[in-house]
Each structure stands twice: as structure tokens, then as C-alpha cells.
Design a protein around this motif. Structure first.
Motif, PDB file in Angstrom:
ATOM      1  N   LEU A 402       0.827  -1.200   0.000  1.00 26.50           N
ATOM      2  CA  LEU A 402       0.000   0.000   0.000  1.00 26.50           C
ATOM      3  C   LEU A 402       0.862   1.251   0.000  1.00 26.50           C
ATOM      4  O   LEU A 402       0.582   2.222  -0.708  1.00 26.50           O
ATOM      5  CB  LEU A 402      -0.928  -0.008   1.215  1.00 26.50           C
ATOM      6  N   ALA A 403       1.945   1.227   0.787  1.00 23.78           N
ATOM      7  CA  ALA A 403       2.834   2.380   0.834  1.00 23.78           C
ATOM      8  C   ALA A 403       3.486   2.634  -0.525  1.00 23.78           C
ATOM      9  O   ALA A 403       3.616   3.776  -0.968  1.00 23.78           O
ATOM     10  CB  ALA A 403       3.907   2.161   1.907  1.00 23.78           C
ATOM     11  N   ILE A 448      -9.486   7.599   5.289  1.00 20.97           N
ATOM     12  CA  ILE A 448      -8.835   7.778   6.579  1.00 20.97           C
ATOM     13  C   ILE A 448      -8.414   6.422   7.158  1.00 20.97           C
ATOM     14  O   ILE A 448      -7.417   6.319   7.880  1.00 20.97           O
ATOM     15  CB  ILE A 448      -9.772   8.548   7.543  1.00 20.97           C
ATOM     16  N   ALA A 449      -9.158   5.377   6.807  1.00 19.47           N
ATOM     17  CA  ALA A 449      -8.772   4.034   7.267  1.00 19.47           C
ATOM     18  C   ALA A 449      -7.454   3.610   6.649  1.00 19.47           C
ATOM     19  O   ALA A 449      -6.606   2.986   7.308  1.00 19.47           O
ATOM     20  CB  ALA A 449      -9.869   3.035   6.919  1.00 19.47           C
ATOM     21  N   GLN A 450      -7.239   3.954   5.365  1.00 17.61           N
ATOM     22  CA  GLN A 450      -5.975   3.616   4.723  1.00 17.61           C
ATOM     23  C   GLN A 450      -4.827   4.441   5.304  1.00 17.61           C
ATOM     24  O   GLN A 450      -3.706   3.958   5.430  1.00 17.61           O
ATOM     25  CB  GLN A 450      -6.099   3.833   3.219  1.00 17.61           C
ATOM     26  N   ILE A 451      -5.109   5.693   5.654  1.00 16.20           N
ATOM     27  CA  ILE A 451      -4.077   6.520   6.296  1.00 16.20           C
ATOM     28  C   ILE A 451      -3.706   5.918   7.656  1.00 16.20           C
ATOM     29  O   ILE A 451      -2.536   5.838   8.023  1.00 16.20           O
ATOM     30  CB  ILE A 451      -4.573   7.976   6.440  1.00 16.20           C
ATOM     31  N   HIS A 452      -4.712   5.495   8.403  1.00 17.30           N
ATOM     32  CA  HIS A 452      -4.445   4.853   9.697  1.00 17.30           C
ATOM     33  C   HIS A 452      -3.597   3.594   9.508  1.00 17.30           C
ATOM     34  O   HIS A 452      -2.629   3.350  10.241  1.00 17.30           O
ATOM     35  CB  HIS A 452      -5.771   4.495  10.380  1.00 17.30           C
ATOM     36  N   ALA A 458       4.029   1.774   9.375  1.00 17.18           N
ATOM     37  CA  ALA A 458       5.309   2.478   9.460  1.00 17.18           C
ATOM     38  C   ALA A 458       5.870   2.513  10.874  1.00 17.18           C
ATOM     39  O   ALA A 458       6.961   3.033  11.100  1.00 17.18           O
ATOM     40  CB  ALA A 458       5.159   3.900   8.929  1.00 17.18           C
ATOM     41  N   GLY A 459       5.153   1.973  11.844  1.00 12.17           N
ATOM     42  CA  GLY A 459       5.637   1.943  13.209  1.00 12.17           C
ATOM     43  C   GLY A 459       5.195   3.120  14.056  1.00 12.17           C
ATOM     44  O   GLY A 459       5.586   3.217  15.227  1.00 12.17           O
ATOM     45  N   ASN A 460       4.370   4.011  13.512  1.00 14.50           N
ATOM     46  CA  ASN A 460       3.859   5.156  14.270  1.00 14.50           C
ATOM     47  C   ASN A 460       2.591   4.742  15.009  1.00 14.50           C
ATOM     48  O   ASN A 460       1.482   5.214  14.720  1.00 14.50           O
ATOM     49  CB  ASN A 460       3.570   6.336  13.340  1.00 14.50           C
ATOM     50  N   HIS A 461       2.758   3.836  15.971  1.00 16.44           N
ATOM     51  CA  HIS A 461       1.591   3.242  16.624  1.00 16.44           C
ATOM     52  C   HIS A 461       0.782   4.262  17.432  1.00 16.44           C
ATOM     53  O   HIS A 461      -0.448   4.264  17.392  1.00 16.44           O
ATOM     54  CB  HIS A 461       2.048   2.102  17.535  1.00 16.44           C
ATOM     55  N   GLN A 462       1.469   5.141  18.176  1.00 11.87           N
ATOM     56  CA  GLN A 462       0.745   6.128  18.989  1.00 11.87           C
ATOM     57  C   GLN A 462      -0.017   7.105  18.098  1.00 11.87           C
ATOM     58  O   GLN A 462      -1.181   7.429  18.354  1.00 11.87           O
ATOM     59  CB  GLN A 462       1.721   6.876  19.881  1.00 11.87           C
ATOM     60  N   LEU A 501       3.308  11.304   6.909  1.00 10.83           N
ATOM     61  CA  LEU A 501       2.758  11.054   5.578  1.00 10.83           C
ATOM     62  C   LEU A 501       3.746  11.446   4.489  1.00 10.83           C
ATOM     63  O   LEU A 501       3.815  10.810   3.432  1.00 10.83           O
ATOM     64  CB  LEU A 501       1.438  11.795   5.398  1.00 10.83           C
ATOM     65  N   LEU A 502       4.517  12.512   4.712  1.00 11.71           N
ATOM     66  CA  LEU A 502       5.544  12.903   3.748  1.00 11.71           C
ATOM     67  C   LEU A 502       6.585  11.797   3.595  1.00 11.71           C
ATOM     68  O   LEU A 502       7.016  11.455   2.490  1.00 11.71           O
ATOM     69  CB  LEU A 502       6.212  14.209   4.193  1.00 11.71           C
TER      70      LEU A 502
END
Length: 567
Positions: A402-403, A448-452, A458-462, A501-502
């Protein structure tokens, strides 16, 4: 020695070696015994061991006990007999000493080959497991050899000795008389006590490579006057799994099969049928239907193969072998001489189209399904369910894919192959994805679900958790996220989301707070859905009755739903 010894009946349990081929009028001897190695030069695939033994004999540094270990059929017992001949050979003139190249013509060599030497004692530990059997050896080692240089005890499958038998042998094994040598052979060295292993010189006999087996079997076929196709010999060499004896047994069967059905020539198709292997072309067609997402076609092919007598587990193994071949072809490490040119071309084509991720998922699904089919009461049904699982589940795009698609500026709008049955709203069902460019889709299709999911992968869990629980959208456009203010979203939230996101998409994103009617967050929508489900469940008659009977009872969410609602 009395000449009547030649007519003695061999002891039960002893696999006696054979000499030169007998006349055709005599009893038939299987190839595994007919071509048992009679010299170290004929022992294939064990060069390191032969070199070590040769150096030990040349320097007169012989151990008093040797342990040969390895898989079945690689030459453990044959090596023990060759060592016995090497130590007791006296040469054609009767004046020779120990040598790595026994002459084979002196009396000790011929007697050992024929299994009648009085000083070379073979014992099958599987049928002589007790202390009393070992006690006979302990008492006999005190006496010198009758006619040989060394008295040699060959104990086959030594791991079968009992614990007490091993303990009784320890002292004699550590300090045997100088005229005694012990030769042990075993397929399960882990069952031999370490106290015994420490008293032996150990040789781990290697599996024989398919290349060596191919050359060996080709030479035997030439001696036997039997023609065979090269792919057929390769199939036998691969089926032997490193065992010369297993391969020769299969070769014996293939020769008999060819004499009856093949006009005297061994063919690859005959060997494949004889071994119960699935047909390569049929497995290739089955793989093609899986990659095309054709569920009905895959089931029809599986049933057709089953009707021909191919076991479902053999079909799964065939798919696994093909998946393995495709994966190796991607790294230029696939080289199977048994394959036809058309099969090589097809595997190469799939290797170019399929990525490592879908191949790995396909392998994992087949690996798990193999055990299920193997243990199933109705293997065909389990195979059909496995094929459906592979077609509809193996290809779900992972976050990494997806990324990559986001970096290219789009995401797949539709599955590459439409499923046979309609999918529920919001579900994604597709055939195995290939590494071809995806159809361009406007970035506004990004939800927004795909962004989540992207932040989570990517490891940005918080940050992903904040998006899931508290981000209430006002506007979502390419490069722009407008959301309602929320106490849980601090002033640094917009900057962190934009940077994340960048990094993941390669595009700049503006994240800011706006005013207006916002949509609920993903977590709020999930909670509302669960609440609605709970209300509908409470209206069910059976649930009403249960709550009436148990006033303190309550509805709880299952573990899977809890996990999905709290990513």
C-alpha cells in the motif's frame, strides 16, 4: 579352514554383500545389493571420510572404535565392511599391511566380502539389545583373532542397544585389547549415549547429491543395458532424497515398470505415475487458475486429478514445489534438469510477474494447508477449501505494498481479478497481485482508514491510535486533511502527521483544524456499530430469554472485535 565354511547358512539379520553378478539362471539380486561398493573408490559422496581414514592408516594412527552415522542408504554398513577389509587385507602376495585400497583378492578380503570371515563379527543391535548379548562380546574380545590381523565387531543400528547394554560395553570400548576394533553404524546418533560417542571416532556420512545420484544411476543403467530418459533419472535421483539404497530400489521398480509398459525404456511420465507424483502440467494449470482467481476452475482441476488417482496431499506438495521453484527463479537459483523447456519458461514468466510478498503468503497458506489435508478424514474437501482460501485470502495487499502504491500516486481501485462471489461492502478480495503497474486512481480515493493503516505499518503506533480514536474528519483531499478540534489531539499532532505522511508517501500533506459538522472517528464508528449490533442482539428471542433467566448476565465483545477496535 574347512572348505565346508563356504556352504554355511548366513546368520539371520545380516545383509550380506554380494560379489560379481551371477548368471541369469540364478536368483535375481536387487540393484542395491548387486552394486554395493566393494572399494572406497566406489563409495560415492564421502570423500572427506575416505581421506581421513587413508591418512590414519598411512600414519598408523587408527582409532579403536569408529561410529558411522547418517541417513538411511548412504553407506554406513558398507563403510564398516570396507574398513574391516582395509585393516585385514594382506595383499595378493600375502605380505601386505593395512591399506585404504584393499586388493579384494586375498583370502581375508574375499571372506569379508562373502560374510564368512570368522574374525569379522556382524551384530544387529535391533535384535540383540540386552546385556547378555554385550557380555558375549566382552568375553570374546579377550581372545586374539584366529586368522586376521584384527578382530572386528560391526554393530549395526547401535542406538537400539539398551541403556544397561551400553553401560556394560563402556569399559571394554574405552580400553579394548590392541587386536580388537569396534565399528558402529546408526541412523539416530542422538540416541547413542555421549559416554559412548566420546570413546569413538565419529564420521557423519553426507547425503548424496542429486547430481551424484544421477551419474551413479546412469552408469548402472548402462551396465544393465536399460535405456532411460534423462528427466526420468532426475526424478528418481530427487525422489531418493540423498539415499543411494532408496534410489536403487526406485530404479529397480522403474526398470520393471518399463519392461511391462514402456517398451524397455524408462520414461519420465511412467516414473511420475509410479511414484504417485502429481502431473507437472496439471499442477501448472492449477497454479494458473489460482493466480487468475478462478475458484471454480481450480476446484474442477483438483477433482479431475483426484479422479485420476492423485492424492490431494500430492497436489498440495506439487503446488508447494512450484511456489518454491518460482521463488528461487526470482533470485536466479532455480535449476531443475527434470523440467521441460515449456515449464522453465512458465516458471520464469511467473517469477517476473509475482512479488516476494505474495509468494511468501502463498507458501505459508500451502504449508499450513498441507498439514490439514494430510490429517483430514476427507482430504478432497479440505483441498477444495484450501484452494478457496488461497485464492481469496493470499492476495490481500499488505501495508508495504500500500505504501509503494501511495508513493506512485495511486491505489488500486478494483481487484486485479474479480471474485466469483460478491464481497461484502468494505471488504477487499483479489487474486495474487503481480508486480505490474497498478491502474492509476485519484488520490482522493485514499480513505482515513488507509491513512491509519499506513501509519500503523510504518511503526507510528501512537499516532495511528490517535487517528483511529480521535480524528474527526471535516475534509479529506489529496495533500489536505481538515479535522475537528479534539482535546486528545495536541498542537504537535498536525506536524507529526504531516511529517509521517511525507515520509511514507513522498508527498507533502497539510493537516489543520477546521469548523463544522465532522464525521465520527474510526473508533466512534466502530463503537456505534457494536452498540447497534448489541441492541439488535438483545431483541433476539433466545437472548431475551437468557437475560430473563440470568438477570446479571451481560453481552461482551469477543477478542477479535476488541483487537480490531483497539489497533
Amino acid at each position: 579352514m574347512d572348505d565346508s565354511a563356504d556352504d554355511e547358512t548366513p546368520l539371520l539379520g545380516m545383509d550380506l554383500p554380494e560379489t560379481a553378478p551371477q548368471a541369469s539362471s540364478g536368483p535375481y539380486r536387487v540393484l542395491a545389493r548387486k552394486y554395493r561398493p566393494q572399494t572406497f573408490a566406489e563409495l560415492i559422496g564421502q570423500d572427506a571420510m575416505v581421506r581421513t581414514l587413508g591418512n590414519a592408516i598411512a600414519r598408523d594412527r587408527l582409532a579403536h572404535a569408529f561410529l558411522m552415522t547418517g541417513v538411511r542408504g548412504v553407506g554406513k554398513t558398507s563403510t564398516a565392511r570396507l574398513i574391516a577389509k582395509a585393516l585385514n587385507c594382506i595383499g595378493p602376495d600375502g605380505q601386505g599391511g593395512p591399506t585404504i585400497d584393499p586388493c579384494g583378492v586375498c583370502e581375508p578380503c574375499r571372506a569379508i566380502t562373502e560374510g564368512r570371515h570368522i574374525d569379522v563379527i556382524e551384530m544387529d543391535a535391533a535384535s540383540n539389545t540386552g546385556v547378555d548379548d554385550v557380555r558375549e562380546i566382552i568375553e570374546a574380545v579377550r581372545y586374539a583373532a584366529v586368522s586376521a590381523r584384527y578382530k572386528i565387531y560391526i554393530i549395526d543400528e547401535v542406538h537400539m542397544l539398551s541403556r544397561n547394554a551400553f553401560n556394560a560395553l563402556l569399559k571394554t570400548l574405552e580400553e579394548p585389547p590392541p587386536h580388537v576394533k569396534f565399528l558402529f553404524a546408526t541412523t539416530e546418533v542422538n540416541k547413542v549415549p555421549v559416554t559412548v560417542l566420546s570413546r569413538c571416532q565419529r564420521f557423519d556420512l553426507r547425503r548424496i547429491t542429486p547430481d551424484m545420484l544421477f551419474a551413479h544411476f546412469s552408469a548402472i543403467l548402462q551396465k544393465e543395458g536399460v535405456e532411460a530418459e534423462a528427466p526420468a533419472i532426475w526424478l528418481i535421483a530427487n525422489a531418493a532424497e540423498g539415499s543411494v539404497r532408496d534410489g536403487l530400489s526406485i530404479l529397480d521398480q522403474a526398470i520393471a515398470h518399463a519392461d511391462l509398459d514402456g517398451g524397455g525404456k524408462i520414461g519420465a511420465d511412467q516414473v511420475r505415475v509410479m511414484l504417485g507424483l502429481s502431473d507437472r502440467s496439471a499442477i501448472g494449470q492449477l497454479m494458473a487458475t489460482i493466480l487468475d482467481g478462478d475458484a471454480g476452475g481450480a476446484i474442477d482441476l483438483a477433482r479431475a486429478q483426484y479422479a485420476l488417482g492423485i492424492e490431494p496431499v500430492a497436489m498440495v506438495r506439487g503446488l508447494m514445489d512450484l511456489t518454491h521453484a518460482i521463488t528461487l527463479a526470482k533470485v536466479s537459483r532455480h535449476d531443475d534438469p527434470a523440467l521441460a523447456a515449456a515449464d522453465r519458461e512458465r516458471i520464469g514468466d511467473w517469477a517476473q510477474k509475482l512479488g516476494f510478498a505474495p509468494l511468501n503468503r502463498l507458501w505459508q497458506l500451502l504449508l499450513k494447508g498441507h498439514d490439514e489435508v494430510l490429517r483430514a478424514n476427507n482430504p478432497l474437501e479440505h483441498l477444495e477449501m484450501l484452494l478457496l482460501r488461497v485464492i481469496y485470502a493470499a492476495s490481500m495487499p499488505d501495508p508495504g505494498e500500500l505504501a509503494k502504491l501511495l508513493e506512485k500516486g495511486g491505489v488500486p481501485a478494483t481487484p486485479m481479478v474479480a471474485p466469483a462471489a460478491p464481497a461484502a461492502q468494505g471488504d477487499t478480495v483479489a487474486a495474487l497481485p503481480v508486480d505490474a503497474p497498478a491502474a492509476e486512481t485519484p488520490a482522493s480515493a485514499l480513505t482515513i482508514a488507509q491513512i491509519h493503516q499506513l501509519l500503523e505499518s510504518a511503526g507510528n503506533h501512537q499516532l495511528a491510535l490517535q487517528v483511529y480514536d480521535h480524528l474527526q474528519l471535516l475534509q479529506l483531499e489529496p495533500g489536505l486533511i481538515v479535522h475537528a478540534a479534539a482535546p486528545a489531539l495536541d498542537g504537535d499532532f498536525a506536524r507529526r502527521v504531516g511529517e509521517a505522511l511525507l515520509k511514507e508517501t513522498g508527498s507533502r500533506w497539510q493537516v489543520r483544524v477546521g469548523e463544522g459538522d465532522a464525521r465520527p472517528s474510526l473508533g466512534q464508528m466502530k463503537a456505534a456499530k457494536l452498540a447497534d449490533n448489541g441492541a439488535r442482539i438483545r431483541e433476539l428471542p433466545v437472548v431475551k430469554a437468557a437475560l430473563a433467566a440470568f438477570p446479571d448476565a451481560r453481552l461482551v465483545e469477543d477478542d477479535d472485535n476488541r483487537h480490531r477496535s483497539n489497533p
